[in-house]
Design an enzyme around this catalytic site. Sequence first.
Site, PDB file in Angstrom:
ATOM      1  N   GLY A 156       0.926  -1.246  -0.071  1.00  0.00           N
ATOM      2  CA  GLY A 156       0.003  -0.114   0.022  1.00  0.00           C
ATOM      3  C   GLY A 156       0.818   1.385   0.084  1.00  0.00           C
TER       4      GLY A 156
ATOM      5  CB  VAL B 280       3.761   4.442   4.016  1.00  0.00           C
ATOM      6  CG1 VAL B 280       4.351   4.830   5.698  1.00  0.00           C
ATOM      7  CG2 VAL B 280       4.096   2.934   4.070  1.00  0.00           C
TER       8      VAL B 280
ATOM      9  CG  ASP C  28      10.427  -9.711   3.999  1.00  0.00           C
ATOM     10  OD1 ASP C  28      11.416 -10.199   3.232  1.00  0.00           O
ATOM     11  OD2 ASP C  28       9.747  -9.000   3.227  1.00  0.00           O
TER      12      ASP C  28
END
Length: 601
Positions: free
Chosen positions: A36, A38, A146
Amino acid sequence: MGGLQSDGQFRPLESGDPQTVAGYRPVARLGSGGMGTVYLSYTPGGHPIALKTIRPELSEDPEFRRRFRQEVQAAQRVQGLYTAPVIDYDTEGTRPWLATAYVPGPSLAAAVTEHGPLPVSTLLLLIAGVAEALTVIHGAGIVHRDLKPSNVLLAGDGPRVIDFGIARAADATALTGTGVSVGTPAFMSPEQATGQEITPASDVFALGQVAAFAARGSGAYGDGPSHAVLYRIVHEEPDLTGLPEALGFVTRCLAKDPADRPSCAEVIALCQEASPGGLRQSGEWLPEAIGTQITRRVSASAALAAQSAVTTGPPQGPPATAPATQLTAAVPAPPPTAPLTRPDLATPHAAPTLTAPHTPPPATPAASYLPPAPPAAAPRAPWPGAQPQPRRGSRAGVIAAVVAAALAVGVGCGVYLSKAHTDTKRGGTSTSAKGSGDHSGPGSATGSSGPSTRPDPKPVTFKGINIPKGYWVRFADSPPKPLHDENGSNARFGDSADFYYDDDAFVSDDQTPVVGGNSKKVVLLNNAEKGSLATCRAETRYAEDIHLSQLSTGSQICVHTVSGHIAVVTYKGAAPRNGPSDYISVDITVWRNAEQPSGDQ
């Protein structure tokens, strides 16, 4: 996701950015990625935060929402000096979002790319700080999975590890299978790359990779296609040429066997031993150029906060306190299956309000870092076919409204419902698409699941996806990552193998490898056909698979999945015949949830 230019300026808001998100006002862009966008925003008390909003296509995926909810709840348990804590969130609203503490510093990836490898003194503090962050994360029962340079931010008082599990929500469906790898290939551990059990030791391997990158400017296993890097991680030794002698312990972090790697506590102790004067974090632990960047970011953030307060007034509370007329004016009426009014709307931040871009009161920016006001946008049209939502009242009132609507529509309603029922029985692929114009536009029932009036989903494109032989990808993943079965089962039988590349599983005249999907609904388009959602809905020349000998560069394949996604896969080529590996390269454009899942037909 870089947030500033080199001179310390924030990125301005764009025309499609929201005016408010659950009472928070975005004032600038910090970056965007697969999950998305930020934004920089502020709490009512003026403290800067990083406000992360989720992409619409991910918000529509129930499995993503479930995983996102789990990861946010887990992240709340992490409270350490070297992590960015979760401040606020909403996982249930129309557009999920997450707010964390804002870190006014560049990522390790950006800093090394711009300024080169870090000095030894900085490296030891960096590695020890990240190891301490991992200790806190592991103590909360979380494995990061990750850890990479872009997930390590450099603040004035030490590093900050971010996205510990949060970004994995974008790979939600990939996490539900057995032997599935999730993470960034260049920083995966061998056990993660091969789909084995992942433990805190996997994060230690990634820490060794991060340390090598920070010290040399490149990873320990080189660059190139993801499958090639993963092969080296699993089968070859790391290239640590040029690694400072003080970081010799990094070799242990990169051991193939997780049992041979040091714990995070040991890593911190090894950093202490390698530091002549001991580890002491201070405001001057970074090179001067990076420290200057941080100072500019802090100043720009403070100036933006002051300017925002002058131009927009004091921060307002959550949208639950806003008048009902304001909510209905800001958000178009959704379809009946997703009513705007929710029982938990009174709960602060329970339902975020994403409004159309606004035009703020005329004001002259005090400095160049203030983002320009986005242009005014015309009011958005409501969902096709949507009717005004009645106020909550007696059951008799609702029944009366339904009867009145039915009488108004009359015979036309019966005709529409009859056609929609026919389309639904056909599993979302209507034969009326041919010979009667293009019925695949927004609000059409053609090719969709039943009489829904929702517009077509927006396409998502992923370029340069390499799929090794025996592997498959899932279209719900962002980006799709090659998966395989450890037991060697043919890829066509893989769990949710939306698109696979493998040997022909059956005896045939053409023994070349094949591509296909486990829905057994793939169509090789003719050269004159252009791959699109309308084309894929109209074409019904389904095959179980397509032989590689039938493909040439640029060939396009329509793929329907059992979960209701439709994709156009563009073949870009295959690995050289005499090369060390066998894979195909494709571009994938996906329309998620474009038709009724086959399991529900």
